[in-house]
Design a protein around this motif. Structure first.
Motif, PDB file in Angstrom:
ATOM      1  N   ASP A 171       0.813  -1.213   0.000  1.00 11.71           N
ATOM      2  CA  ASP A 171       0.000   0.000   0.000  1.00 11.71           C
ATOM      3  C   ASP A 171       0.849   1.267   0.000  1.00 11.71           C
ATOM      4  O   ASP A 171       0.327   2.371  -0.145  1.00 11.71           O
ATOM      5  N   PHE A 172       2.155   1.119   0.137  1.00 14.30           N
ATOM      6  CA  PHE A 172       3.032   2.283   0.221  1.00 14.30           C
ATOM      7  C   PHE A 172       3.097   3.064  -1.099  1.00 14.30           C
ATOM      8  O   PHE A 172       3.548   4.202  -1.127  1.00 14.30           O
ATOM      9  N   CYS A 173       2.649   2.441  -2.199  1.00  8.26           N
ATOM     10  CA  CYS A 173       2.689   3.125  -3.487  1.00  8.26           C
ATOM     11  C   CYS A 173       1.283   3.525  -3.949  1.00  8.26           C
ATOM     12  O   CYS A 173       1.002   3.583  -5.146  1.00  8.26           O
ATOM     13  N   ARG A 174       0.404   3.822  -2.986  1.00 12.77           N
ATOM     14  CA  ARG A 174      -0.965   4.238  -3.304  1.00 12.77           C
ATOM     15  C   ARG A 174      -1.305   5.509  -2.533  1.00 12.77           C
ATOM     16  O   ARG A 174      -2.274   5.564  -1.786  1.00 12.77           O
ATOM     17  N   SER A 175      -0.489   6.508  -2.721  1.00 12.99           N
ATOM     18  CA  SER A 175      -0.652   7.739  -1.947  1.00 12.99           C
ATOM     19  C   SER A 175      -1.712   8.674  -2.526  1.00 12.99           C
ATOM     20  O   SER A 175      -2.465   9.304  -1.786  1.00 12.99           O
ATOM     21  N   TRP A 176      -1.756   8.785  -3.858  1.00 14.21           N
ATOM     22  CA  TRP A 176      -2.673   9.755  -4.493  1.00 14.21           C
ATOM     23  C   TRP A 176      -3.832   9.063  -5.176  1.00 14.21           C
ATOM     24  O   TRP A 176      -3.629   8.088  -5.908  1.00 14.21           O
ATOM     25  N   PRO A 177      -5.052   9.580  -4.925  1.00  7.34           N
ATOM     26  CA  PRO A 177      -5.435  10.615  -3.951  1.00  7.34           C
ATOM     27  C   PRO A 177      -5.720   9.985  -2.590  1.00  7.34           C
ATOM     28  O   PRO A 177      -5.786   8.758  -2.472  1.00  7.34           O
ATOM     29  N   SER A 178      -5.927  10.805  -1.585  1.00  7.56           N
ATOM     30  CA  SER A 178      -6.185  10.305  -0.234  1.00  7.56           C
ATOM     31  C   SER A 178      -7.605   9.764  -0.113  1.00  7.56           C
ATOM     32  O   SER A 178      -8.577  10.492  -0.288  1.00  7.56           O
TER      33      SER A 178
END
Length: 261
Positions: A171-178
């Protein structure tokens, strides 16, 4: 049959059946085009959300080599406000996310139970719940798809000791969007639109509107301070959730017309 039973206010007896009956009566009064539009919106939301889950399950998460990313790769504004991971703030944001959406549901339930005509209120409650669920389908499906395709690295990955759970689950590469920002903003947009449309007491409207906005802003701030998101992530998520909920609310009210709104 006495007047209370006719109005569906017989102390609860027959209220459920009366509410369902009124719901079907209201649906029957709607034209074919009105029904098709609402059905189309529902199917579209279901397909969008279902598609987002399929895409996310089939996309292989990026693997991390254990070396923190370079913050120089991030734009200056986001980099300046980036934070390392904070477990406590992360969980507080989770609680506020739940509180924001519970506030909407509590308002709908309280309005139902305080109504003099329970049968009519029940049919309105079902309709409002449908619109709220519809807003969630579109918001959830959209932000999950965007997260999957954008693949933006979360802020905590630019610092030592990132979230272990985020790394393990990819999940560390799913920042955008919140997603949290989208969810609380959805609740805020829906509640504000609902308060205005249903013409509740002005003082109550102001208090609830201020409360939901403060919860929304606090959640978005905590998502930044906990290291889960950049500023642009929460702003994008907030815009997404608020837009979907408010637009869908007014669109459904416009389509349903006097039959429900």
């Amino acid at each position: 049959m006495n007047q209370d039973m006719k109005n569906g206010t017989d102390g609860g007896k027959g209220t459920g059946a009366g509410g369902i009956a009124q719901l079907f009566q209201r649906c029957r009064r709607m034209t074919v085009s009105q029904k098709l539009i609402l059905l189309g919106l529902l199917l579209g939301g279901c397909l969008l959300t279902g598609g987002s889950f399929v895409v996310r399950n089939f996309m292989v998460p990026e693997e991390w080599d254990g070396v923190p990313f370079e913050i120089a790769q991030v734009n200056r504004l986001d980099a300046a406000l980036a934070h390392s991971y904070n477990y406590v703030l992360d969980n507080v944001a989770d609680v506020l996310f739940v509180v924001a959406n519970l506030l909407v549901l509590v308002c709908l339930f309280v309005t139902l139970f305080r109504a003099a005509n329970k049968a009519e209120a029940l049919s309105q409650f079902v309709y409002d719940g449908f619109v709220f669920g519809l807003a969630w389908l579109y918001t959830l499906g959209t932000y999950r798809l965007l997260k999957s395709f954008a693949g933006r690295i979360r802020p905590y990955m630019y610092f030592p000791n990132p979230s272990e759970k985020g790394v393990l689950e990819g999940d560390f590469c799913r920042s955008w969007p919140s997603g949290h920002s989208a969810g609380v903003s959805l609740a805020a947009g829906f509640l504000i639109a609902w308060l205005l449309a249903r013409k509740l007491d002005a003082g109550l409207r102001r208090a609830l509107s201020v409360a939901i906005v403060l919860i929304c802003l606090a959640t978005m701030t905590l998502r930044i301070l906990s290291g889960n998101h950049f500023l642009t992530d929460v702003l994008s998520g907030g815009f997404l959730g608020f837009t979907f909920s408010s637009v869908l609310f007014w669109l459904c009210d416009s389509v349903a017309g006097k039959d429900f709104a």
